[in-house]
Scaffold this active site. Structure first.
Site, PDB file in Angstrom:
ATOM      1  CE  LYS A 113      -4.317  -1.880   1.682  1.00 49.57           C
ATOM      2  NZ  LYS A 113      -5.404  -1.871   2.667  1.00 49.57           N
ATOM      3  CE  LYS A 216      -6.126  -8.164  -0.991  1.00 51.72           C
ATOM      4  NZ  LYS A 216      -6.677  -8.187   0.358  1.00 51.72           N
ATOM      5  CE  LYS A 219     -14.019  -4.446   1.247  1.00 51.57           C
ATOM      6  NZ  LYS A 219     -13.747  -4.163   2.659  1.00 51.57           N
TER       7      LYS A 219
HETATM    8  P1  ADP Z   1     -10.080  -5.775   0.984  1.00 55.27           P
HETATM    9  O1  ADP Z   1      -8.795  -6.527   1.145  1.00 55.27           O
HETATM   10  O2  ADP Z   1     -10.823  -6.146  -0.254  1.00 55.27           O
HETATM   11  O3  ADP Z   1      -9.934  -4.297   1.174  1.00 55.27           O
HETATM   12  P2  ADP Z   1     -10.767  -6.136   3.752  1.00 55.27           P
HETATM   13  O4  ADP Z   1      -9.370  -5.718   4.032  1.00 55.27           O
HETATM   14  O5  ADP Z   1     -11.874  -5.371   4.377  1.00 55.27           O
HETATM   15  O6  ADP Z   1     -11.000  -6.227   2.188  1.00 55.27           O
HETATM   16  O7  ADP Z   1     -10.878  -7.662   4.122  1.00 55.27           O
HETATM   17  C1  ADP Z   1     -12.042  -8.228   4.660  1.00 55.27           C
HETATM   18  C2  ADP Z   1     -11.866  -9.712   4.771  1.00 55.27           C
HETATM   19  O8  ADP Z   1     -11.926 -10.281   3.466  1.00 55.27           O
HETATM   20  C3  ADP Z   1     -10.535 -10.154   5.363  1.00 55.27           C
HETATM   21  O9  ADP Z   1     -10.778 -11.280   6.194  1.00 55.27           O
HETATM   22  C4  ADP Z   1      -9.730 -10.573   4.178  1.00 55.27           C
HETATM   23  O10 ADP Z   1      -8.806 -11.601   4.495  1.00 55.27           O
HETATM   24  C5  ADP Z   1     -10.796 -11.109   3.242  1.00 55.27           C
HETATM   25  N1  ADP Z   1     -10.399 -10.949   1.852  1.00 55.27           N
HETATM   26  C6  ADP Z   1     -10.186  -9.784   1.199  1.00 55.27           C
HETATM   27  N2  ADP Z   1      -9.849  -9.997  -0.082  1.00 55.27           N
HETATM   28  C7  ADP Z   1      -9.832 -11.355  -0.244  1.00 55.27           C
HETATM   29  C8  ADP Z   1      -9.566 -12.225  -1.349  1.00 55.27           C
HETATM   30  N3  ADP Z   1      -9.272 -11.743  -2.553  1.00 55.27           N
HETATM   31  N4  ADP Z   1      -9.655 -13.560  -1.151  1.00 55.27           N
HETATM   32  C9  ADP Z   1      -9.987 -14.062   0.063  1.00 55.27           C
HETATM   33  N5  ADP Z   1     -10.255 -13.310   1.141  1.00 55.27           N
HETATM   34  C10 ADP Z   1     -10.187 -11.975   1.008  1.00 55.27           C
HETATM   35 NA    NA Z   2      -7.504  -6.967   3.199  1.00 58.16          NA
END
Ligand code: ADP
Ligand code: NA
Length: 351
Positions: A113, A216, A219
């Protein structure tokens, strides 16, 4: 011993996607029968990467709606937003003093990031993010954390912080009589904070982007075609899966044949996760078939699983009074538990 208590959180930063569902929310649902669960909308985390959000409140509601639409029972368990419980930030401060800067600088998520930015462009909060995450979990002395594989390193750091606190304050913990005997590795330790166990597995612990099988699903990806959002309608899901990047070969009949084919592996993993099957099982059905056959089957499956959740999420998001009442009630119950821990922590430190 510590009571098996589950904690996990999701950031209110828009575009809740299939990765969040398969990597996190679906596991939250599955754990409810056997555990005491606390599920949090981590709004304090959401301001680490981007400070100002014009739609923060509606984003918070949408995550809570996704939890409930997916099947989490907010009466039996706790659903709330992080900023409603200031004890998270209080414990995070203490952990900022327990943890070392080097531990934070080594986190791959921080490096990703912060990459390409200079120190003036990165908030101190982004660096300290894992310390707040440790506080989120340990302020309830939770022992089990269901998250995607991307959070594994942060959970290891949570264990390091707990362990350093337990050691640094060892004499104080003994003196207050607040500790419990646990085993870390082979060593018996008189600890205040437990060692958290990650709950990561499943056929798709990390869901990858539909446009690039090496990144991955996220969002924050600029391309909406890279992810399936939980609020996408059936036509959008169909379009995104049809446009998903693949290779020209047929599907293999064995899991080994997915090596070096990240996009194929991702789609098979998604199919397996959505149908509660293993990849091997999915390949025994689709091995030898082209993507022109597999993709429509995946569309049908994804729409079947996701559309009831999407519908319920939309309904809940329209009733803001109801969602706000759930969050308020969850916040009150969470606060009472977190305050109990903080009274003990203040006592241990000597405040
Ligand atoms: P992001 O990474 O999309 O910003 P968050 O950080 O809010 O989302 O993560 C929320 C949950 O979703 C966490 O438990 C994270 O491990 C899971 N998560 C986020 N992206 C993925 C992905 N591509 N595959 C599996 N789990 C994910
Ligand atoms: Na995350």
């Amino acid at each position: 011993a510590f009571k098996p208590l589950v904690f996990s959180g999701v950031q209110p930063t828009g575009n809740l996607h299939l990765g969040n569902y398969l990597g996190a929310i679906r596991k939250f649902v599955a754990l409810q029968d056997e555990h005491d669960c606390i599920y949090c909308v981590v709004d304090l985390h959401a301001i680490t990467a981007q400070l100002v959000h014009d739609d923060m409140r509606s984003q918070i509601r949408s995550i809570a709606a996704a939890f409930i639409a997916s099947g989490i029972d907010p009466k039996k368990h706790i659903v709330f937003n992080q900023s409603a419980v200031p004890q998270h930030a209080e414990l995070a401060w203490i952990f900022n003093c327990v943890a070392r800067i080097g531990w934070m600088e080594r986190m791959t998520q921080f490096k990703d990031k912060a990459s390409g930015k200079n120190a003036e462009q990165v908030s101190l909060g982004l660096l300290a993010y894992p310390s707040l995450m440790a506080a989120d979990i340990l302020v309830y002395r939770a022992t089990h954390v269901p998250v995607g594989d991307d959070q594994k390193q942060h959970l290891e750091l949570t264990r390091d912080i707990a362990q350093k606190f337990n050691i640094d304050f060892g004499d104080h913990i003994r003196r207050t009589g607040l500790g419990l005997d646990i085993v870390v590795g082979e060593e018996p330790v008189h600890a205040y904070f437990p060692m958290v166990e990650p709950l990561i597995g499943g056929p798709a612990p990390r869901v990858m982007s539909l446009r690039d099988g090496t990144k991955k699903m996220s969002k924050s990806d600029a391309s909406d075609l890279s992810r399936i959002n939980l609020l996408d309608d059936a036509d959008t899901i169909s379009k995104k899966i049809r446009k998903a990047k693949t290779d020209p070969d047929a599907l293999p009949s064995e899991v080994d044949g997915l090596k070096g084919r990240p996009e194929a592996e991702n789609l098979v993993g998604i199919y397996a996760a959505l149908s509660d099957r293993t990849k091997a099982d999915v390949l025994s059905e689709f091995g030898g078939q082209q993507f022109s056959v597999f993709k429509p089957a995946l569309v049908d499956l994804a729409v079947n699983v996701l559309s009831p959740i999407t519908g319920e999420m939309r309904r809940l998001m329209d009733d803001t009074t109801h969602i706000d009442a759930i969050l308020r009630d969850g916040g009150e119950r969470a606060r009472a538990r977190a305050e109990k821990t903080m009274q003990e922590v203040r006592d241990i430190i000597g405040f």
